[in-house]
Design an enzyme around this catalytic site. Sequence first.
Site, PDB file in Angstrom:
ATOM      1  N   HIS A 174       0.857  -1.196   0.000  1.00 38.15           N
ATOM      2  CA  HIS A 174       0.000   0.000   0.000  1.00 38.15           C
ATOM      3  C   HIS A 174       0.893   1.247   0.000  1.00 38.15           C
ATOM      4  O   HIS A 174       1.957   1.252   0.632  1.00 38.15           O
ATOM      5  CB  HIS A 174      -0.921  -0.004   1.225  1.00 38.15           C
ATOM      6  CG  HIS A 174      -2.003   1.027   1.117  1.00 38.15           C
ATOM      7  ND1 HIS A 174      -1.764   2.359   1.372  1.00 38.15           N
ATOM      8  CD2 HIS A 174      -3.295   0.935   0.735  1.00 38.15           C
ATOM      9  CE1 HIS A 174      -2.882   3.041   1.160  1.00 38.15           C
ATOM     10  NE2 HIS A 174      -3.822   2.208   0.773  1.00 38.15           N
ATOM     11  N   GLU A 207      -3.782   1.624  -7.509  1.00 41.70           N
ATOM     12  CA  GLU A 207      -4.216   2.788  -6.733  1.00 41.70           C
ATOM     13  C   GLU A 207      -3.328   3.984  -7.057  1.00 41.70           C
ATOM     14  O   GLU A 207      -2.235   4.113  -6.488  1.00 41.70           O
ATOM     15  CB  GLU A 207      -4.101   2.491  -5.241  1.00 41.70           C
ATOM     16  CG  GLU A 207      -4.932   1.330  -4.768  1.00 41.70           C
ATOM     17  CD  GLU A 207      -5.303   1.493  -3.302  1.00 41.70           C
ATOM     18  OE1 GLU A 207      -6.493   1.628  -3.029  1.00 41.70           O
ATOM     19  OE2 GLU A 207      -4.400   1.520  -2.453  1.00 41.70           O
TER      20      GLU A 207
HETATM   21  C1  PEP Z   1      -6.896   3.287   0.099  1.00 45.64           C
HETATM   22  O1  PEP Z   1      -6.349   3.815   1.040  1.00 45.64           O
HETATM   23  O2  PEP Z   1      -6.516   2.160  -0.263  1.00 45.64           O
HETATM   24  C2  PEP Z   1      -7.972   3.998  -0.613  1.00 45.64           C
HETATM   25  C3  PEP Z   1      -8.315   3.605  -1.812  1.00 45.64           C
HETATM   26  O3  PEP Z   1      -8.569   5.055   0.033  1.00 45.64           O
HETATM   27  P1  PEP Z   1      -9.840   5.950  -0.457  1.00 45.64           P
HETATM   28  O4  PEP Z   1     -10.889   4.996  -0.945  1.00 45.64           O
HETATM   29  O5  PEP Z   1     -10.265   6.671   0.771  1.00 45.64           O
HETATM   30  O6  PEP Z   1      -9.347   6.845  -1.537  1.00 45.64           O
END
Ligand code: PEP
Length: 247
Positions: free
Chosen positions: A96, A165
């Site tokens: 992450h 992400e």
């Molecule tokens: C995360 O921290 O993995 C994430 C996707 O956060 P958010 O959905 O709040 O953007």
Amino acid sequence: MKYFIGNWKMFGIPKSIEILNKINSFYSKDKNRNKYKVIFTPPYTLIESYSKYFKKKKINIGSQNCYQKDQFSSNTAAISSYMLRSVGAKYTLVGHSDNRSEGDTDSILKNKVYFALKNNLKVVFCVGENKTHKKNKKTFSVLKKQLTKVLERKFNKNNIIIAYEPIWSIGTGKIPSSQELTRTSSFIKKTLKNIFRSKSPPVLYGGSVDGNSVKLFKKINEIDGFLIGGASKSTKKFIDIIRNYYR
Ligand code: PEP
């Protein structure tokens, strides 16, 4: 199969299980339930009790991280995949961006993935470019490096899920356009096919997913589900995402 994964980060105490219990009830009655899995990653402190509680229910419990060594070691406060598995975790996030920014390098992440798989955890491996990479058109090269430096052909790809992400999208309300996300997820799948020399593992999207933004993503076939931060702390917001995805 689609995946809806809720990442609680530093949130939750024993009674927060009510949030998940209601989501479990929704899932048990949802006519679309055979099309998706729900996984939650509460903090370490709740993994054992939540895993026990949901053992015979629908929600799967995972960890947000794991240490890069096998079984036991002398690293203070470290928690291994072996220990997580022993208290019922089935999944773990690895890589992450919060943990990358705290020092997780590609070689550390490789060990995390290796020992997680060895100890029978399924790995949700997170990748993503930051704002500067994006601005300088380095997204593809950054993603390729993050994937190829850590994943190996010999890893069991059936136990790996990728979460794309973009860091600039996490917790900001900013999301990629559907065209951008289609291109990027296709690139990630192509890279994974090359690494594993077979079909790509599932690729999820994470970053400001809520009941509204999910409507834009549902048309993108390359996306196999979502990693959800903020909206996973509320029963209603999390259910809205699933409802609107299948509406
Ligand atoms: C995360 O921290 O993995 C994430 C996707 O956060 P958010 O959905 O709040 O953007």
